[in-house]
Design a protein around this motif. Sequence first.
Motif, mmCIF file in Angstrom:
data_model
loop_
_atom_site.group_PDB
_atom_site.id
_atom_site.type_symbol
_atom_site.label_atom_id
_atom_site.label_comp_id
_atom_site.label_asym_id
_atom_site.label_seq_id
_atom_site.Cartn_x
_atom_site.Cartn_y
_atom_site.Cartn_z
ATOM 1 N N ARG A 1 0.817 -1.211 0.000
ATOM 2 C CA ARG A 1 0.000 0.000 0.000
ATOM 3 C C ARG A 1 0.857 1.270 0.000
ATOM 4 O O ARG A 1 0.329 2.349 -0.281
ATOM 5 N N PHE A 2 2.124 1.164 0.349
ATOM 6 C CA PHE A 2 3.008 2.328 0.255
ATOM 7 C C PHE A 2 3.340 2.676 -1.197
ATOM 8 O O PHE A 2 3.786 3.779 -1.476
ATOM 9 N N GLN A 3 3.177 1.723 -2.105
ATOM 10 C CA GLN A 3 3.382 1.943 -3.547
ATOM 11 C C GLN A 3 4.782 2.522 -3.826
ATOM 12 O O GLN A 3 4.932 3.606 -4.391
ATOM 13 N N TRP A 4 5.793 1.789 -3.418
ATOM 14 C CA TRP A 4 7.172 2.264 -3.588
ATOM 15 C C TRP A 4 7.557 2.495 -5.043
ATOM 16 O O TRP A 4 8.340 3.417 -5.323
ATOM 17 N N PRO A 5 7.068 1.698 -6.006
ATOM 18 C CA PRO A 5 7.384 2.028 -7.412
ATOM 19 C C PRO A 5 6.890 3.417 -7.813
ATOM 20 O O PRO A 5 7.543 4.119 -8.589
ATOM 21 N N VAL A 6 5.739 3.822 -7.272
ATOM 22 C CA VAL A 6 5.232 5.163 -7.560
ATOM 23 C C VAL A 6 6.133 6.221 -6.938
ATOM 24 O O VAL A 6 6.405 7.271 -7.541
ATOM 25 N N VAL A 7 6.612 5.951 -5.723
ATOM 26 C CA VAL A 7 7.546 6.883 -5.072
ATOM 27 C C VAL A 7 8.779 7.068 -5.934
ATOM 28 O O VAL A 7 9.238 8.195 -6.172
ATOM 29 N N GLY A 8 9.348 5.962 -6.410
ATOM 30 C CA GLY A 8 10.537 6.067 -7.256
ATOM 31 C C GLY A 8 10.273 6.794 -8.565
ATOM 32 O O GLY A 8 11.144 7.513 -9.064
ATOM 33 N N ARG A 9 9.057 6.625 -9.116
ATOM 34 C CA ARG A 9 8.745 7.277 -10.390
ATOM 35 C C ARG A 9 8.636 8.782 -10.257
ATOM 36 O O ARG A 9 9.038 9.528 -11.153
ATOM 37 N N TYR A 10 8.115 9.270 -9.125
ATOM 38 C CA TYR A 10 7.906 10.711 -8.951
ATOM 39 C C TYR A 10 9.028 11.408 -8.182
ATOM 40 O O TYR A 10 8.971 12.616 -7.989
ATOM 41 N N LEU A 11 10.033 10.652 -7.757
ATOM 42 C CA LEU A 11 11.088 11.244 -6.942
ATOM 43 C C LEU A 11 11.840 12.346 -7.698
ATOM 44 O O LEU A 11 12.220 13.372 -7.118
ATOM 45 N N LEU A 12 12.039 12.150 -8.999
ATOM 46 C CA LEU A 12 12.744 13.133 -9.824
ATOM 47 C C LEU A 12 11.812 13.767 -10.848
ATOM 48 O O LEU A 12 12.277 14.255 -11.890
ATOM 49 N N ASP A 13 10.544 13.780 -10.552
ATOM 50 C CA ASP A 13 9.575 14.392 -11.453
ATOM 51 C C ASP A 13 9.842 15.900 -11.558
ATOM 52 O O ASP A 13 10.134 16.558 -10.544
ATOM 53 N N PRO A 14 9.787 16.482 -12.757
ATOM 54 C CA PRO A 14 10.079 17.920 -12.910
ATOM 55 C C PRO A 14 9.200 18.814 -12.046
ATOM 56 O O PRO A 14 9.671 19.825 -11.515
ATOM 57 N N THR A 15 7.934 18.460 -11.878
ATOM 58 C CA THR A 15 7.049 19.275 -11.046
ATOM 59 C C THR A 15 7.495 19.256 -9.587
ATOM 60 O O THR A 15 7.499 20.284 -8.904
ATOM 61 N N VAL A 16 7.875 18.080 -9.114
ATOM 62 C CA VAL A 16 8.341 17.950 -7.729
ATOM 63 C C VAL A 16 9.650 18.702 -7.531
ATOM 64 O O VAL A 16 9.830 19.431 -6.541
ATOM 65 N N LEU A 17 10.579 18.548 -8.460
ATOM 66 C CA LEU A 17 11.871 19.237 -8.329
ATOM 67 C C LEU A 17 11.696 20.748 -8.397
ATOM 68 O O LEU A 17 12.376 21.491 -7.685
ATOM 69 N N SER A 18 10.773 21.211 -9.238
ATOM 70 C CA SER A 18 10.503 22.643 -9.311
ATOM 71 C C SER A 18 9.946 23.158 -7.986
ATOM 72 O O SER A 18 10.336 24.226 -7.493
ATOM 73 N N GLY A 19 9.040 22.398 -7.376
ATOM 74 C CA GLY A 19 8.516 22.780 -6.066
ATOM 75 C C GLY A 19 9.584 22.765 -4.992
ATOM 76 O O GLY A 19 9.596 23.625 -4.100
ATOM 77 N N PHE A 20 10.504 21.800 -5.069
ATOM 78 C CA PHE A 20 11.601 21.716 -4.096
ATOM 79 C C PHE A 20 12.520 22.925 -4.211
ATOM 80 O O PHE A 20 12.939 23.507 -3.195
ATOM 81 N N ILE A 21 12.827 23.332 -5.433
ATOM 82 C CA ILE A 21 13.664 24.518 -5.644
ATOM 83 C C ILE A 21 12.956 25.768 -5.112
ATOM 84 O O ILE A 21 13.586 26.641 -4.497
ATOM 85 N N THR A 22 11.652 25.860 -5.336
ATOM 86 C CA THR A 22 10.883 26.990 -4.800
ATOM 87 C C THR A 22 10.943 27.018 -3.273
ATOM 88 O O THR A 22 11.090 28.085 -2.671
ATOM 89 N N THR A 23 10.841 25.856 -2.648
ATOM 90 C CA THR A 23 10.933 25.781 -1.189
ATOM 91 C C THR A 23 12.289 26.269 -0.702
ATOM 92 O O THR A 23 12.375 27.035 0.276
ATOM 93 N N LEU A 24 13.361 25.836 -1.366
ATOM 94 C CA LEU A 24 14.698 26.277 -0.976
ATOM 95 C C LEU A 24 14.855 27.777 -1.175
ATOM 96 O O LEU A 24 15.419 28.479 -0.316
ATOM 97 N N TRP A 25 14.343 28.285 -2.282
ATOM 98 C CA TRP A 25 14.453 29.726 -2.567
ATOM 99 C C TRP A 25 13.689 30.534 -1.526
ATOM 100 O O TRP A 25 14.194 31.546 -1.014
ATOM 101 N N LEU A 26 12.497 30.097 -1.197
ATOM 102 C CA LEU A 26 11.712 30.794 -0.176
ATOM 103 C C LEU A 26 12.435 30.790 1.172
ATOM 104 O O LEU A 26 12.473 31.812 1.874
ATOM 105 N N THR A 27 13.005 29.653 1.535
ATOM 106 C CA THR A 27 13.700 29.554 2.816
ATOM 107 C C THR A 27 14.860 30.534 2.886
ATOM 108 O O THR A 27 15.036 31.238 3.893
ATOM 109 N N VAL A 28 15.654 30.594 1.823
ATOM 110 C CA VAL A 28 16.827 31.489 1.811
ATOM 111 C C VAL A 28 16.390 32.947 1.905
ATOM 112 O O VAL A 28 16.906 33.717 2.733
#
Length: 295
Positions: A55-82
């Motif tokens: 039920r944790f669906q680890w293959p889905v986790v691996g598929r979205y780990l480097l998804d462009p939308t996720v990485l873009s949100g992560f960069i936004t989070t880092l930028w906001l923090t700084v």
Amino acid sequence: MSVEPDTYRPTPPAKTFFGPPVDADKWGRLKLGIFWIIVVGIGLLIVSSVMSNPRFQWPVVGRYLLDPTVLSGFITTLWLTVVIMIIGVVLGIALALMSLSTSQPLRAFSTAYLWFFRGTPVLVQLIFWYNLAALYPTYSIGIPLTDIVLAQGSFNDLITPYTAALLGLGLNEAAYMAEIVRAGLESVPRGQRDATAALGLNRWQTMRLVVLPQAMRFIVPPTGNQTIGMLKGTSIVSIVALSDLLYSVQTIYSRTFQTIPLLLVACFWYLVATTVLSLLQRYIEQHYSRGYAAR
């Protein structure tokens, strides 16, 4: 005259249920070993249960780990923090100096600022800034007593989700940083300032060369904690539809209905960022603790 014989008797070895008696040191190591075996065993059971649960669906986790939308949100989070921490530190230093000033109006302003921003929830402040246009639909900047207008426009165009996030979180963070800086500055003994005055240094030179280097040892640890807390606290900006890390994964799982694996992706990137910040904080603490004996 007789001398009584030495009556010292060594402590008898501890008894165990598994064999012959052992001394206290060996018994302590045995108990520690048993404790670690139990802890590691429980940890392995938890990891095994999590990794084997489909039920944790680890293959889905691996598929979205480097998804462009996720990485873009992560960069936004880092930028906001700084940016938010820069705003918080700069304003916090100014407010701390105001609170330590001999000027009563400056101290009053600092006290009122801290009273308001520390006394109201940061979520309320964020929503307030985002809806500022409801109070002031337009703005106009000009030269007083003249008809010259330098800038004018609508607050709806000025207060974007980014602007609201920077104002709401940055001004709130400044209130807490002011108390951290003030406590750090007051930790330096008064005699240090008196000594620099005797050497002919002015107040700015005293603050820059003597007080701040010593105060940094007390300012850096709570500032590092505030930075890590702010990194996670930026997730609150999803309330104003700002595409940070949390909002990015929410956008995806609202479409795919894969809530748990997408939240695990967000947790992974938050853990990566907080781990790096923790290591950086430790390095800076060690730098400013040089020359001080370990307690």
